[in-house]
Structures are given as structure tokens and as C-alpha cells.
Design an enzyme around this catalytic site. Structure first.
Site, PDB file in Angstrom:
ATOM      1  N   GLY A  22      40.646  42.510  26.592  1.00 52.61           N
ATOM      2  CA  GLY A  22      41.155  43.629  28.078  1.00 52.61           C
ATOM      3  C   GLY A  22      42.168  43.092  28.493  1.00 52.61           C
ATOM      4  O   GLY A  22      42.969  42.081  28.266  1.00 52.61           O
ATOM      5  N   ALA A  23      43.371  43.858  28.836  1.00 52.38           N
ATOM      6  CA  ALA A  23      44.631  44.197  29.449  1.00 52.38           C
ATOM      7  C   ALA A  23      44.535  44.684  31.175  1.00 52.38           C
ATOM      8  O   ALA A  23      46.198  45.212  31.490  1.00 52.38           O
ATOM      9  CB  ALA A  23      46.096  45.105  29.062  1.00 52.38           C
ATOM     10  N   VAL A  60      43.714  40.244  35.693  1.00 57.16           N
ATOM     11  CA  VAL A  60      43.427  39.674  35.282  1.00 57.16           C
ATOM     12  C   VAL A  60      43.830  38.921  33.990  1.00 57.16           C
ATOM     13  O   VAL A  60      44.904  38.078  33.583  1.00 57.16           O
ATOM     14  CB  VAL A  60      42.037  38.953  35.930  1.00 57.16           C
ATOM     15  N   GLY A  61      43.593  39.601  32.962  1.00 56.78           N
ATOM     16  CA  GLY A  61      43.376  39.040  31.516  1.00 56.78           C
ATOM     17  C   GLY A  61      44.678  39.569  30.899  1.00 56.78           C
ATOM     18  O   GLY A  61      46.023  38.836  31.015  1.00 56.78           O
ATOM     19  N   ASN A 121      33.182  34.865  37.964  1.00 58.08           N
ATOM     20  CA  ASN A 121      33.168  33.859  38.264  1.00 58.08           C
ATOM     21  C   ASN A 121      31.337  33.434  38.105  1.00 58.08           C
ATOM     22  O   ASN A 121      30.218  34.870  37.879  1.00 58.08           O
ATOM     23  CB  ASN A 121      32.733  35.268  39.899  1.00 58.08           C
ATOM     24  N   LYS A 179      33.578  27.189  43.391  1.00 60.47           N
ATOM     25  CA  LYS A 179      34.187  28.394  43.659  1.00 60.47           C
ATOM     26  C   LYS A 179      33.470  29.714  43.717  1.00 60.47           C
ATOM     27  O   LYS A 179      33.675  30.303  44.452  1.00 60.47           O
ATOM     28  CB  LYS A 179      35.187  28.552  42.077  1.00 60.47           C
TER      29      LYS A 179
END
Length: 312
Positions: A7-8, A11-12, A103, A186
Site C-alpha cells: 500500500g501507499a 503510513v506505508g 496495532n 501501545k
């Protein structure tokens, strides 16, 4: 090292883009529509740490032929995990290492069952980013960090090698000899933030100004910590200091899950809150008393039911 970023998106695309800027060998696995956007406008990053427009980034799509990659970086939404696995599985070879940045913990169970524990690292990232209407990556805060390590603990040669490749790419990199504890820390923090901001439909400052708002955050944090403790992970003084500073200081901070609700989008409620409840033990699952965590989860599941029924 040949790196495949699945993916773009926010985040990625951010971390992959910074690696491209630093001259690393990065390919993005994207759908046809995103591939066309990248071809036309480039991969665009808007950040206080420096804007960038990256032209001619390398992409592949499901069904394309390519040699196995050395490292797969996975940062999809939890509810898209099955589709993501199907898309990158053909690019996994005997020595490929998979680094998920999702997460929670459910994805670790799924990935290790699918590919074997030896191929999967624990990982987490610290960043707030989104795609704007122009499909540019907008970095929303100062944090830009990745931490990763072996699921069984310790610092292996491959973790050190990945750390060396990622170092110097314009974001903070940490290799961990106890990555599962960091992931649980986290998770506890994020679940507390998501549950509280979604319940109150407000930022931390709004909650703290409300009657009993602080008590609700304290209660959620205590419940989430108890689940971690039940699973053998004890939060230490450093976690306490960070959590108390962030959760009990008035600020405009909200969880991305609240932004999903406000945008009438799908949430990761099952992965972040539901799975945490499931890991709390049979006693908690049978509890019919006042559990703030269960109330928050039910609140989000009711939202999802309405979304499915009305689209609103």
C-alpha cells in the site's frame, strides 16, 4: 535489501516514501487506481519534517511477476488484513521477512499461522498521518518512528540489518529486544484513547473538562492494563509517565478511530477493543457488571450496525 511496502496510503506511503528519498530499494504494492495516481502526480508528502514529491516510484500490482522481496512492510487497516495477505503472498520467498505495523495482536496470530513465526517480526509505528482530497500524504504531528524486533525477543542479525537499512532515512528507527512488551504498551494506550474519545466524541481536553471525564479515562486505562497483566505484560514506570502526561493533560488529541467515526468510515473496533476484551480471560468475558471497555466496544458496534443499515 529489496523492500515491498504493501500500500501507499498514509503510513506505508510516508515511511516508504522517506526510504525512497534516502535511496533505498523500495517498491509499493498498490491497486490500479493508486498506481495511476502515483504515475500522474507522484507520491506527495506534506510534513513539518520536509515536503517531498517523489516521481517514478516503483510499483507492482496483484498478479504482476516479481522476484521475492527481502522485507515486506505491512501497514494496512486491520479489517483489510486478509486481502493484504492475498496480495503480497506471491512476493514472499523462503528468506522473506514480514514486518507488520498494525496495532493490537490479532494480526500477529494470523500472520504467524499463515507464514510461520520465523518469517514474522513484531513491529509498531508512531505517527499521525492521513490522505487529503488530493491523495497527498499529510503528516499531522511531530512523531515519525518505527520500532521492531523478533517475536521471541533478543536482537538478531536480520533485525540489525533491517535497522541499518532504515537508519538515516529521515525518521526515527529503534530495534527492540522485547518488542511484544512495546506492542502491548501501545495497545493499552491506544485502546484507552480510542475508547474514551469515541465514547465522549471529543478530544482529551473535552473529556477532562466533563463531569467524571478523568475518572472514565482512569477506569479505561486500568481495565486495559489489567488485560495486559493477565497476558503476562506489566507496564513499567516509563509507560506510566508517558500515558499520564498524554491522557491527563488537556490537549486536542483524539484517536484515529474517532476520526473514522466522524467520517462515517469503518473502524478497527474489533481489532483494538474487541480482541483486547477476548484476551482478558473468561472471568471478564462473563462479567455483566459495569465495564467501561465493554461499553465503549458496544458503542462502536452499534455505530457499525447503523452504518451497515443506513450508510450514515
Amino acid at each position: 535489501m529489496r523492500i515491498l511496502v504493501v500500500g501507499a496510503g498514509a503510513v506505508g506511503g510516508y515511511f516508504g516514501g522517506r526510504l525512497v528519498q534516502a535511496g533505498r530499494d523500495v517498491t509499493f504494492l498498490v491497486r490500479a487506481g493508486r498506481a495511476e495516481e502515483l504515475r500522474r502526480a507522484g507520491l506527495v508528502i506534506k510534513s513539518a519534517h520536509g515536503d517531498a514529491t517523489l516521481r517514478d516510484v516503483k510499483t507492482v500490482q496483484t498478479g504482476d511477476a516479481a522476484e521475492p522481496f527481502d522485507l515486506v512492510v505491512l501497514s494496512c487497516k486491520a479489517y483489510n488484513l486478509d486481502d493484504a495477505i492475498a496480495s503480497f503472498e506471491p512476493f514472499v520467498g523462503p528468506s522473506t521477512v514480514i514486518m507488520p505495523l498494525l496495532n493490537g495482536m490479532r494480526h500477529i496470530d494470523i500472520l504467524t499461522q499463515k507464514f510461520g513465526a520465523a518469517r514474522v517480526l513484531g513491529g509498531q509505528c508512531f505517527i499521525a498521518a492521513t490522505l487529503n482530497r488530493e491523495r497527498e500524504i499529510v503528516h499531522l504531528n511531530e512523531s515519525q518512528a518505527i520500532s521492531f524486533g523478533e517475536l521471541e525477543g533478543g536482537l538478531s542479525e536480520r533485525v540489525r540489518a533491517i535497522g541499518e537499512v532504515m537508519s538515516g532515512a529521515g525518521f526515527d528507527v529503534a530495534t527492540s529486544d522485547n518488542v511484544l512488551l512495546g506492542m502491548w504498551e501501545k495497545w493499552v494506550f491506544l485502546a484507552t484513547l480510542a475508547a474514551s474519545t469515541c465514547l465522549f466524541r471529543g478530544a482529551v481536553a473535552d473529556i477532562l473538562s466533563a463531569p467524571d471525564g478523568r475518572r472514565v479515562i482512569e477506569g479505561l486505562l486500568g481495565e486495559c492494563r489489567a488485560v495486559a497483566q493477565h497476558n503476562g505484560f506489566t507496564m513499567g514506570p516509563k509507560f506510566d509517565a508517558r500515558a499520564n502526561q498524554t491522557l491527563f493533560t488537556p490537549s486536542p488529541l483524539t484517536a484515529s478511530m474517532l476520526r473514522d467515526v466522524e467520517n462515517h468510515a469503518r473502524t478497527e473496533a474489533d481489532h483494538i477493543l474487541g480482541d483486547l476484551i477476548q484476551r482478558g480471560g473468561s472471568a471478564q468475558q462473563r462479567d455483566t457488571g459495569l465495564s467501561l471497555l465493554r461499553i465503549a466496544y458496544s458503542h462502536l458496534k452499534a455505530y457499525e450496525a447503523r452504518q451497515a443499515r443506513t450508510g450514515e
